[in-house]
Write a protein that holds these residues in place. Sequence first.
Motif, PDB file in Angstrom:
ATOM      1  N   ALA A 197       0.918  -1.317  -0.034  1.00  0.00           N
ATOM      2  CA  ALA A 197      -0.086   0.286   0.002  1.00  0.00           C
ATOM      3  C   ALA A 197       1.100   1.273  -0.101  1.00  0.00           C
ATOM      4  O   ALA A 197       1.900   1.209   0.710  1.00  0.00           O
ATOM      5  CB  ALA A 197      -1.015  -0.002   1.195  1.00  0.00           C
ATOM      6  N   ILE A 198       0.519   2.198  -0.748  1.00  0.00           N
ATOM      7  CA  ILE A 198       1.254   3.522  -0.603  1.00  0.00           C
ATOM      8  C   ILE A 198       0.071   4.893  -0.733  1.00  0.00           C
ATOM      9  O   ILE A 198      -1.223   4.596  -1.149  1.00  0.00           O
ATOM     10  CB  ILE A 198       1.839   3.684  -1.753  1.00  0.00           C
ATOM     11  N   THR A 199       0.476   5.884  -0.126  1.00  0.00           N
ATOM     12  CA  THR A 199      -0.169   7.100  -0.257  1.00  0.00           C
ATOM     13  C   THR A 199       0.631   8.060  -1.223  1.00  0.00           C
ATOM     14  O   THR A 199       1.817   8.217  -0.920  1.00  0.00           O
ATOM     15  CB  THR A 199      -0.508   7.661   1.072  1.00  0.00           C
ATOM     16  N   VAL A 200       0.063   8.624  -2.136  1.00  0.00           N
ATOM     17  CA  VAL A 200       0.725   9.514  -3.160  1.00  0.00           C
ATOM     18  C   VAL A 200       0.147  10.926  -2.856  1.00  0.00           C
ATOM     19  O   VAL A 200      -1.138  11.134  -3.064  1.00  0.00           O
ATOM     20  CB  VAL A 200       0.744   9.108  -4.319  1.00  0.00           C
ATOM     21  N   ASP A 201       0.818  11.948  -2.615  1.00  0.00           N
ATOM     22  CA  ASP A 201       0.393  13.405  -2.600  1.00  0.00           C
ATOM     23  C   ASP A 201       1.081  14.191  -3.174  1.00  0.00           C
ATOM     24  O   ASP A 201       2.275  14.091  -3.560  1.00  0.00           O
ATOM     25  CB  ASP A 201       0.422  13.568  -0.775  1.00  0.00           C
ATOM     26  N   VAL A 202       0.199  15.204  -3.866  1.00  0.00           N
ATOM     27  CA  VAL A 202       0.996  16.491  -4.561  1.00  0.00           C
ATOM     28  C   VAL A 202       0.532  17.742  -4.015  1.00  0.00           C
ATOM     29  O   VAL A 202      -0.508  18.125  -3.830  1.00  0.00           O
ATOM     30  CB  VAL A 202       0.598  16.366  -6.047  1.00  0.00           C
ATOM     31  N   ASP A 203       1.694  18.531  -3.714  1.00  0.00           N
ATOM     32  CA  ASP A 203       1.582  19.800  -3.311  1.00  0.00           C
ATOM     33  C   ASP A 203       1.840  21.171  -4.375  1.00  0.00           C
ATOM     34  O   ASP A 203       3.135  20.900  -5.039  1.00  0.00           O
ATOM     35  CB  ASP A 203       2.375  20.152  -2.124  1.00  0.00           C
ATOM     36  N   SER A 204       1.004  21.788  -4.806  1.00  0.00           N
ATOM     37  CA  SER A 204       1.253  22.780  -5.753  1.00  0.00           C
ATOM     38  C   SER A 204       0.356  23.918  -5.494  1.00  0.00           C
ATOM     39  O   SER A 204      -0.841  23.870  -4.676  1.00  0.00           O
ATOM     40  CB  SER A 204       1.101  22.191  -7.057  1.00  0.00           C
ATOM     41  N   LEU A 205       0.828  25.111  -6.114  1.00  0.00           N
ATOM     42  CA  LEU A 205      -0.135  26.385  -6.210  1.00  0.00           C
ATOM     43  C   LEU A 205      -1.291  26.123  -7.287  1.00  0.00           C
ATOM     44  O   LEU A 205      -2.231  26.930  -7.013  1.00  0.00           O
ATOM     45  CB  LEU A 205       0.481  27.689  -6.285  1.00  0.00           C
ATOM     46  N   SER A 206      -1.086  25.270  -8.128  1.00  0.00           N
ATOM     47  CA  SER A 206      -2.185  24.942  -9.230  1.00  0.00           C
ATOM     48  C   SER A 206      -3.145  23.789  -8.683  1.00  0.00           C
ATOM     49  O   SER A 206      -2.809  23.063  -7.624  1.00  0.00           O
ATOM     50  CB  SER A 206      -1.236  24.645 -10.495  1.00  0.00           C
ATOM     51  N   ASP A 207      -4.222  23.578  -9.594  1.00  0.00           N
ATOM     52  CA  ASP A 207      -5.144  22.565  -9.216  1.00  0.00           C
ATOM     53  C   ASP A 207      -4.708  21.262 -10.158  1.00  0.00           C
ATOM     54  O   ASP A 207      -4.890  21.238 -11.441  1.00  0.00           O
ATOM     55  CB  ASP A 207      -6.327  23.199  -9.805  1.00  0.00           C
ATOM     56  N   VAL A 208      -4.005  20.439  -9.305  1.00  0.00           N
ATOM     57  CA  VAL A 208      -3.304  19.253  -9.903  1.00  0.00           C
ATOM     58  C   VAL A 208      -4.314  17.987  -9.719  1.00  0.00           C
ATOM     59  O   VAL A 208      -5.101  17.887  -8.712  1.00  0.00           O
ATOM     60  CB  VAL A 208      -2.108  19.130  -9.229  1.00  0.00           C
ATOM     61  N   GLU A 209      -4.263  17.112 -10.814  1.00  0.00           N
ATOM     62  CA  GLU A 209      -5.239  15.994 -10.746  1.00  0.00           C
ATOM     63  C   GLU A 209      -4.065  14.772 -10.783  1.00  0.00           C
ATOM     64  O   GLU A 209      -2.930  15.176 -11.491  1.00  0.00           O
ATOM     65  CB  GLU A 209      -6.256  15.845 -11.749  1.00  0.00           C
ATOM     66  N   LEU A 210      -4.418  13.724 -10.217  1.00  0.00           N
ATOM     67  CA  LEU A 210      -3.502  12.469  -9.895  1.00  0.00           C
ATOM     68  C   LEU A 210      -4.324  11.104 -10.135  1.00  0.00           C
ATOM     69  O   LEU A 210      -5.449  11.222  -9.774  1.00  0.00           O
ATOM     70  CB  LEU A 210      -3.082  12.569  -8.400  1.00  0.00           C
ATOM     71  N   LEU A 211      -3.655  10.227 -10.837  1.00  0.00           N
ATOM     72  CA  LEU A 211      -4.154   9.141 -10.967  1.00  0.00           C
ATOM     73  C   LEU A 211      -2.951   8.219 -10.926  1.00  0.00           C
ATOM     74  O   LEU A 211      -1.777   8.475 -11.174  1.00  0.00           O
ATOM     75  CB  LEU A 211      -5.004   8.602 -12.329  1.00  0.00           C
ATOM     76  N   ILE A 212      -3.453   7.038 -10.605  1.00  0.00           N
ATOM     77  CA  ILE A 212      -2.523   5.606 -10.691  1.00  0.00           C
ATOM     78  C   ILE A 212      -2.799   4.621 -11.583  1.00  0.00           C
ATOM     79  O   ILE A 212      -4.252   4.252 -11.453  1.00  0.00           O
ATOM     80  CB  ILE A 212      -2.159   4.974  -9.172  1.00  0.00           C
ATOM     81  N   ASP A 213      -2.213   3.857 -12.308  1.00  0.00           N
ATOM     82  CA  ASP A 213      -2.761   3.000 -13.440  1.00  0.00           C
ATOM     83  C   ASP A 213      -1.746   1.872 -13.496  1.00  0.00           C
ATOM     84  O   ASP A 213      -0.546   2.096 -13.308  1.00  0.00           O
ATOM     85  CB  ASP A 213      -3.283   3.728 -14.568  1.00  0.00           C
ATOM     86  N   THR A 214      -1.906   1.139 -14.354  1.00  0.00           N
ATOM     87  CA  THR A 214      -0.957   0.151 -15.119  1.00  0.00           C
ATOM     88  C   THR A 214      -0.634   0.647 -16.473  1.00  0.00           C
ATOM     89  O   THR A 214      -1.276   1.569 -16.863  1.00  0.00           O
ATOM     90  CB  THR A 214      -1.443  -1.304 -15.212  1.00  0.00           C
ATOM     91  N   ALA A 215       0.377   0.372 -17.145  1.00  0.00           N
ATOM     92  CA  ALA A 215       0.947   0.796 -18.228  1.00  0.00           C
ATOM     93  C   ALA A 215      -0.009   0.292 -19.327  1.00  0.00           C
ATOM     94  O   ALA A 215      -0.217   0.852 -20.387  1.00  0.00           O
ATOM     95  CB  ALA A 215       2.464   0.464 -18.434  1.00  0.00           C
ATOM     96  N   GLU A 216      -0.670  -0.873 -19.255  1.00  0.00           N
ATOM     97  CA  GLU A 216      -1.472  -1.553 -20.400  1.00  0.00           C
ATOM     98  C   GLU A 216      -2.974  -1.050 -20.220  1.00  0.00           C
ATOM     99  O   GLU A 216      -3.445  -1.206 -21.319  1.00  0.00           O
ATOM    100  CB  GLU A 216      -1.385  -2.904 -20.261  1.00  0.00           C
ATOM    101  N   ALA A 261       1.851  -7.991  -8.101  1.00  0.00           N
ATOM    102  CA  ALA A 261       3.047  -7.460  -8.405  1.00  0.00           C
ATOM    103  C   ALA A 261       3.376  -6.741  -9.530  1.00  0.00           C
ATOM    104  O   ALA A 261       2.983  -7.347 -10.604  1.00  0.00           O
ATOM    105  CB  ALA A 261       4.121  -8.367  -7.884  1.00  0.00           C
ATOM    106  N   GLY A 262       4.181  -5.890  -9.715  1.00  0.00           N
ATOM    107  CA  GLY A 262       4.286  -5.085 -10.862  1.00  0.00           C
ATOM    108  C   GLY A 262       4.867  -3.765 -10.942  1.00  0.00           C
ATOM    109  O   GLY A 262       4.868  -3.280  -9.918  1.00  0.00           O
ATOM    110  N   VAL A 263       4.915  -3.051 -12.191  1.00  0.00           N
ATOM    111  CA  VAL A 263       5.184  -1.480 -12.238  1.00  0.00           C
ATOM    112  C   VAL A 263       3.963  -0.783 -12.615  1.00  0.00           C
ATOM    113  O   VAL A 263       3.090  -1.375 -13.368  1.00  0.00           O
ATOM    114  CB  VAL A 263       6.288  -1.552 -13.376  1.00  0.00           C
ATOM    115  N   TYR A 264       3.677  -0.037 -11.608  1.00  0.00           N
ATOM    116  CA  TYR A 264       2.547   0.885 -11.879  1.00  0.00           C
ATOM    117  C   TYR A 264       2.855   2.196 -12.111  1.00  0.00           C
ATOM    118  O   TYR A 264       3.930   2.727 -12.152  1.00  0.00           O
ATOM    119  CB  TYR A 264       1.971   1.029 -10.580  1.00  0.00           C
ATOM    120  N   VAL A 265       2.087   3.098 -12.857  1.00  0.00           N
ATOM    121  CA  VAL A 265       2.326   4.313 -13.445  1.00  0.00           C
ATOM    122  C   VAL A 265       1.416   5.374 -12.613  1.00  0.00           C
ATOM    123  O   VAL A 265       0.315   5.244 -12.213  1.00  0.00           O
ATOM    124  CB  VAL A 265       1.977   4.611 -14.885  1.00  0.00           C
ATOM    125  N   ILE A 266       2.316   6.460 -12.139  1.00  0.00           N
ATOM    126  CA  ILE A 266       1.705   7.697 -11.594  1.00  0.00           C
ATOM    127  C   ILE A 266       1.622   8.684 -12.315  1.00  0.00           C
ATOM    128  O   ILE A 266       2.717   9.302 -12.914  1.00  0.00           O
ATOM    129  CB  ILE A 266       2.396   7.907 -10.346  1.00  0.00           C
TER     130      ILE A 266
END
Length: 459
Positions: free
Chosen positions: A387-406, A436-441
């Motif tokens: 399990a992971i937690t991904v956070d993005v800090d910015s002055l802009s309105d940023v959107e975030l997603l996690i997926d597989t390459a395929e 298990a595998g490589v994921y894309v942020i």
Amino acid sequence: MNVRWTLAMLALAVPVAMVACSAENEAENQSSETDPGTSLLTTTTRPSPTAREIYDLVAPSVAFLETDVSTGSAVLTDDGWVVTNAHVVWPRDSVRLVFADGEEHEDVPVQRIDDYLDLALLGPIESERRGIPLLESIDVATADEVYLIGYPAESEDFPTPSITRGLVARLRRWEATGFDFIQSDTAIAGGQSGGALVAADGTVIGISGLTFSDAGFALSLPIDAVTEAVADLVIGASPQPFADSINIAPQVREAEIRLSHTWDEEAFVFEGADEPTSLTLAGGSEPFLTVLDTFGEMIYPAADEEPEITADGRVFTFDTGGFGPVYAYVTDFSVDATIVVTSDQAFSHVIDNDDARLLRIGSTTEGSFGIPGDYDWFAIELNAGEAITVDVDSLSDVELLIDTAENESIPLAEDFDSGGGLFDTNPEVEFTADQAGVYVIVIYEAFAEAPAGYVLTVE
């Protein structure tokens, strides 16, 4: 400390008065002057300068800034550099500056930008006028009276700076930097970005540039943050209007690119052309083109526009109307696609140094959306059940997603604004790998605006 600035402030703060003194008073004054423990500043109440006096003191150091696509304000510092907001000058490499008395400077270079704090360093310029001292600390509190001096909504070639008055509504801390943005109710409008926020004693305490909420509160970067950022920008300053994360290759008419997964993209810069531009994509499964202007508005495709399928590939035609630069993005829904890009107009390949970086749990990464519509993607290897937690800090309105390459459908996880931040718009995603595998942020600016810096953390 700038001596001329200090003397000017004292001249404003101390009224000249003629008074008759008795011999006894003169003796007392002489005694006070010879007593090192007594100061005139501690025994005399000085009235605050008037709004007119503050305007006369600060306005000569605030310039009207103009490019071919925007206008704004800028502040001359006491060492000849000029400071404004990055979003005012981007993506131009030079600007025109005009001061209130008509002093004009053409082709002032944009030396560096800090897209995380939305600052740009211009110049230096040669001028006899007094500049604003960059202070290392300031004293500001809620309910303090402040003034904002700049050039809102100006269209004249030689405009006059405006002044508005308000109160400090609150200090709004940006935890990622440790700085307290100054939120005030001073009226702010387009063109006032880069102007000077001034305290009631005439001290410049911030650079304006942002608005907070629909109520239109002005947010100003405190001058101590500006001082720190300028010191970093001055080191090794050289003309560079783009963020450090972006490199612009020389112009060509043909390029070969490789798209490694469905979220990958490559961008190209076209200067404005008077006639329609034709671009051909050969290879891949079904490559597609999106074209945005400098403000992130879509030029291509319109609702009914489709590419022409030819033996040479898929041919796209778009019209910039002579306006440029514009940014063409090539995408494909296949994995590991090689595509040849050709055009009847010269273009430059955008090399995005943020893309394809490998992240690890516990890592923090700085990056930038260097051009409008920029998507940045990172790879992370996870074990099943990790399990992971991904956070993005910015002055802009940023959107975030996690997926597989395929994956070609809905992302495995995404978020828009649950992570807090200065504007309460930071994204945060909690994700558990089912295998298990490589994921894309993948992260991107919600309104395709640029430039915009960010800090991405994986925990």
